[in-house]
Structures are given as C-alpha cells and as structure tokens.
Design a protein around this motif. Structure first.
Motif, PDB file in Angstrom:
ATOM      1  N   ALA A  88       0.025  -8.057  -7.202  1.00  0.00           N
ATOM      2  CA  ALA A  88       0.431  -6.929  -8.046  1.00  0.00           C
ATOM      3  C   ALA A  88       1.942  -6.924  -8.249  1.00  0.00           C
ATOM      4  O   ALA A  88       2.434  -6.599  -9.335  1.00  0.00           O
ATOM      5  CB  ALA A  88      -0.034  -5.610  -7.434  1.00  0.00           C
ATOM      6  N   SER A  89       2.694  -7.282  -7.210  1.00  0.00           N
ATOM      7  CA  SER A  89       4.159  -7.282  -7.315  1.00  0.00           C
ATOM      8  C   SER A  89       4.654  -8.356  -8.285  1.00  0.00           C
ATOM      9  O   SER A  89       5.775  -8.262  -8.791  1.00  0.00           O
ATOM     10  CB  SER A  89       4.800  -7.489  -5.940  1.00  0.00           C
ATOM     11  OG  SER A  89       4.598  -8.811  -5.482  1.00  0.00           O
ATOM     12  N   GLN A 122      -1.571   3.083  -2.486  1.00  0.00           N
ATOM     13  CA  GLN A 122      -0.399   2.533  -1.788  1.00  0.00           C
ATOM     14  C   GLN A 122       0.185   1.344  -2.561  1.00  0.00           C
ATOM     15  O   GLN A 122       1.401   1.244  -2.730  1.00  0.00           O
ATOM     16  CB  GLN A 122      -0.813   2.089  -0.378  1.00  0.00           C
ATOM     17  CG  GLN A 122       0.353   1.878   0.557  1.00  0.00           C
ATOM     18  CD  GLN A 122      -0.104   1.528   1.965  1.00  0.00           C
ATOM     19  OE1 GLN A 122      -1.240   1.747   2.344  1.00  0.00           O
ATOM     20  NE2 GLN A 122       0.794   0.952   2.746  1.00  0.00           N
ATOM     21  N   ILE A 123      -0.681   0.462  -3.036  1.00  0.00           N
ATOM     22  CA  ILE A 123      -0.206  -0.716  -3.773  1.00  0.00           C
ATOM     23  C   ILE A 123       0.423  -0.310  -5.109  1.00  0.00           C
ATOM     24  O   ILE A 123       1.486  -0.815  -5.485  1.00  0.00           O
ATOM     25  CB  ILE A 123      -1.361  -1.724  -3.990  1.00  0.00           C
ATOM     26  CG1 ILE A 123      -1.721  -2.380  -2.649  1.00  0.00           C
ATOM     27  CG2 ILE A 123      -0.974  -2.800  -5.018  1.00  0.00           C
ATOM     28  CD1 ILE A 123      -2.935  -3.285  -2.695  1.00  0.00           C
ATOM     29  N   ARG A 124      -0.219   0.602  -5.811  1.00  0.00           N
ATOM     30  CA  ARG A 124       0.362   1.075  -7.080  1.00  0.00           C
ATOM     31  C   ARG A 124       1.736   1.692  -6.855  1.00  0.00           C
ATOM     32  O   ARG A 124       2.677   1.453  -7.616  1.00  0.00           O
ATOM     33  CB  ARG A 124      -0.564   2.103  -7.731  1.00  0.00           C
ATOM     34  CG  ARG A 124      -1.782   1.490  -8.426  1.00  0.00           C
ATOM     35  CD  ARG A 124      -2.624   2.581  -9.054  1.00  0.00           C
ATOM     36  NE  ARG A 124      -3.706   2.036  -9.863  1.00  0.00           N
ATOM     37  CZ  ARG A 124      -4.632   2.783 -10.450  1.00  0.00           C
ATOM     38  NH1 ARG A 124      -4.608   4.109 -10.312  1.00  0.00           N
ATOM     39  NH2 ARG A 124      -5.584   2.221 -11.174  1.00  0.00           N
ATOM     40  N   SER A 125       1.847   2.484  -5.793  1.00  0.00           N
ATOM     41  CA  SER A 125       3.107   3.164  -5.492  1.00  0.00           C
ATOM     42  C   SER A 125       4.196   2.165  -5.105  1.00  0.00           C
ATOM     43  O   SER A 125       5.334   2.252  -5.574  1.00  0.00           O
ATOM     44  CB  SER A 125       2.885   4.167  -4.359  1.00  0.00           C
ATOM     45  OG  SER A 125       4.090   4.739  -3.938  1.00  0.00           O
ATOM     46  N   LYS A 126       3.844   1.183  -4.260  1.00  0.00           N
ATOM     47  CA  LYS A 126       4.845   0.236  -3.758  1.00  0.00           C
ATOM     48  C   LYS A 126       5.295  -0.760  -4.815  1.00  0.00           C
ATOM     49  O   LYS A 126       6.448  -1.179  -4.839  1.00  0.00           O
ATOM     50  CB  LYS A 126       4.293  -0.514  -2.544  1.00  0.00           C
ATOM     51  CG  LYS A 126       4.232   0.332  -1.281  1.00  0.00           C
ATOM     52  CD  LYS A 126       3.607  -0.423  -0.127  1.00  0.00           C
ATOM     53  CE  LYS A 126       4.537  -1.455   0.455  1.00  0.00           C
ATOM     54  NZ  LYS A 126       3.968  -2.078   1.671  1.00  0.00           N
ATOM     55  N   THR A 127       4.383  -1.158  -5.709  1.00  0.00           N
ATOM     56  CA  THR A 127       4.711  -2.206  -6.682  1.00  0.00           C
ATOM     57  C   THR A 127       5.082  -1.646  -8.054  1.00  0.00           C
ATOM     58  O   THR A 127       5.661  -2.361  -8.873  1.00  0.00           O
ATOM     59  CB  THR A 127       3.521  -3.169  -6.873  1.00  0.00           C
ATOM     60  OG1 THR A 127       2.414  -2.452  -7.446  1.00  0.00           O
ATOM     61  CG2 THR A 127       3.111  -3.797  -5.551  1.00  0.00           C
ATOM     62  N   GLY A 128       4.724  -0.393  -8.318  1.00  0.00           N
ATOM     63  CA  GLY A 128       4.931   0.168  -9.643  1.00  0.00           C
ATOM     64  C   GLY A 128       3.992  -0.405 -10.688  1.00  0.00           C
ATOM     65  O   GLY A 128       4.165  -0.171 -11.890  1.00  0.00           O
ATOM     66  N   THR A 187      -2.367  -9.621   0.167  1.00  0.00           N
ATOM     67  CA  THR A 187      -2.552 -10.505  -0.988  1.00  0.00           C
ATOM     68  C   THR A 187      -2.581  -9.696  -2.281  1.00  0.00           C
ATOM     69  O   THR A 187      -1.904 -10.046  -3.263  1.00  0.00           O
ATOM     70  CB  THR A 187      -3.860 -11.311  -0.845  1.00  0.00           C
ATOM     71  OG1 THR A 187      -3.769 -12.166   0.293  1.00  0.00           O
ATOM     72  CG2 THR A 187      -4.134 -12.147  -2.080  1.00  0.00           C
ATOM     73  N   ALA A 188      -3.367  -8.626  -2.288  1.00  0.00           N
ATOM     74  CA  ALA A 188      -3.469  -7.777  -3.481  1.00  0.00           C
ATOM     75  C   ALA A 188      -2.098  -7.204  -3.834  1.00  0.00           C
ATOM     76  O   ALA A 188      -1.697  -7.186  -5.010  1.00  0.00           O
ATOM     77  CB  ALA A 188      -4.474  -6.657  -3.253  1.00  0.00           C
TER      78      ALA A 188
END
Length: 288
Positions: free
Chosen positions: A28-29, A50-56, A23-24
């Motif tokens: 973020a995406s 991980q989320i910052r890296s995957k979504t930019g 969800t997060a």
C-alpha cells in the motif's frame, strides 16, 4: 525499492497480522490497490484502518474468507474473479501450525488445508486474473526455512504414523516450494512468475503461539514483521527479468532449496502425482 505500484492490484492472504499485515502495508505504501484476505472481520477492519491511516492509501480493501474451508476459498475466488480486474500480485502468506491433529468440517487435516489446499485452490482459480496482468503478474508464496528438514511426502494429510504438527508444517512448506517450481513450468508461457521465499524467523503472532519455546529462546533476536516481509515486498517490486521464476528467495537473493546431504532434492520428482492428489482433494477439475 523506490518503484511505485500505482494502478496495480495485489491480493494478500492472512493480511491482518504478522508478515501478512506488514506485506499489505508495504504494498500500500508503494501505491498499490491492496485486497486483504482475512478470516476475522473485526481484526481485518482494524488492520485495514491502520494501513489506510499509516500509508494514506485509500485503495485498500478487506475481503473475508476462512482459508481452512476450500468451499469458502472457491466462493471467494468466484466473487473476486467476477470483478474481472487484472491481478498483478498474489501473496500466499496465510499459514498455520497446529500441534494436535485436527480436521476441518470438509474432512481435511487442518494444517494441510490452510498451508497447501487453500493457496493451491486460490492460485489456480485466480489464474485468469493473473493472466490479464501478464507479463507483469507474479505469485509469491511465503514458505519457511523449516521445509529444509523434510522431503516432499505423498502423505499430504499425515495419515500415517504418530502426528507431529511441526513436521507437518515443514512438509507443507516443502510442498509450497515444489509447487512453485511446478507452477513456474506449467504457466511458463502465460507471463506469470512464481516465487517462494523464507522470511527468516520473525516475531509474529504465529511464531509466539505455535513455537513458544523458539520465541522465548530467540527473544530479542527475532526479526520484526517488517523485516520478515521485506523480501516479499521486494519480490513484488522487482522487474521480472531480474527474478527467476520457480526460485526460492531469502533476504532479497535466490537461495538453495535443499541443504547439502539432506537428501530432499530427489523427492521433488514426485510433484506431479502430488498435484493430482491435491486437485482431487480440493475437487478441482483434472488437468487437461
């Protein structure tokens, strides 16, 4: 699902793994500023990176709070509300299924503390921020199809009879659905929408740990975490006029809250005294 959430603030509980993580990441995406509420700092930081890296998306932040402690929930809510930013989406996702009866240091049955007392306390205490985001604010509570088997029950902490963790989890999830109805009615004029949902049976760490038999039996047929989170993200993105506050959703559509002949519908009339009990247990001021 092409809608953007740039400039909107979202808070997701239990965001370091499973449906909460998905969800997060999904929010973020879509450009949202996401606050991940996690119990474990190390796992939370790994998920954050991980989320910052995957979504930019660099507007993803980690908040630490043990949701089994109502005092910690209150402390977090005080700190979070002091930022005085509008909160557009609150996702009450964190959940627990412990099979043996255990009590927290504050004397609460553990499943009840995480599944009911914490989301109730958090939602009530961040209401000023949700109202700041009105009329677009919404609260999404991740319930479970397990709730279909249980009526709303005044024995919130399963003090009567032999304790059954699976039944207590189902009872907790029934409370969440009834609470969503209650919130929708109570805050009808505040511009905040309330929705509960069933993610389907997803291959989450929680299911693997708490329901190993189910996990093994349905191996290969369980949903992915992203599939489980899909309706949560969809509810966060939809224009509110397309949604029904107080409703229960499954696979991007409104779903029934009661099975035919299950005899659970009438029990929702007990929600007012149950809310009074929860408020008292959580030591929140009485409703005016």
């Amino acid at each position: 699902m092409q809608i953007r959430l740039d400039g909107k603030n979202c808070l997701v509980t239990g965001a370091n793994s499973g449906i909460g993580f998905a969800t997060a990441e999904g929010l973020a995406s879509h450009g949202a500023t996401v606050y991940m509420l996690c119990r474990n700092k190390e796992r939370g930081e790994a998920a954050l990176n991980q989320i910052r890296s995957k979504t930019g998306n660099e507007n993803v932040h980690l908040e630490i709070c043990d949701l089994s402690s109502i005092n910690e929930v209150k402390s977090f809510a005080t700190k979070f509300t002091s930022m005085d930013k509008p909160l557009h989406v609150l996702v009450n996702n964190a959940g627990l299924l412990e099979h043996k009866r255990d009590t927290t240091t504050e004397g609460l049955e553990l499943n009840f503390a995480v599944n009911v007392a914490a989301p109730y306390t958090l939602t009530e205490l961040v209401m000023p921020l949700l109202e700041k985001a009105a009329p677009d604010a919404r609260v999404i509570t991740v319930s479970s199809g397990g709730m279909y088997t249980e009526q709303l029950n005044k024995d919130l902490q399963f003090s009567e009879g032999d304790f059954d963790g699976t039944r207590q989890y189902a009872r907790n999830k029934r409370v969440q659905v009834a609470l969503t109805e209650w919130w929708a009615e109570k805050y009808n004029s505040k511009g905040v929408g309330f929705y509960s949902m069933h993610p389907g049976w997803a291959d989450t760490p929680g299911v693997t740990k708490s329901l190993p038999g189910l996990s093994e039996k349905l191996s290969g047929n369980l949903r992915s975490n992203n599939e489980g989170a899909d309706t949560v993200v969809w509810l966060a993105l939809q224009p509110k006029e397309k949604l029904s506050s107080g409703a229960f959703y499954f696979d991007r559509a409104e779903a029934p809250k009661h099975l035919k002949f299950a005899g659970t519908a009438a029990s929702h009339s007990q929600i007012n005294p149950i809310v009074d009990s929860i408020r008292s247990i959580c030591c929140l001021p009485a409703l005016g």
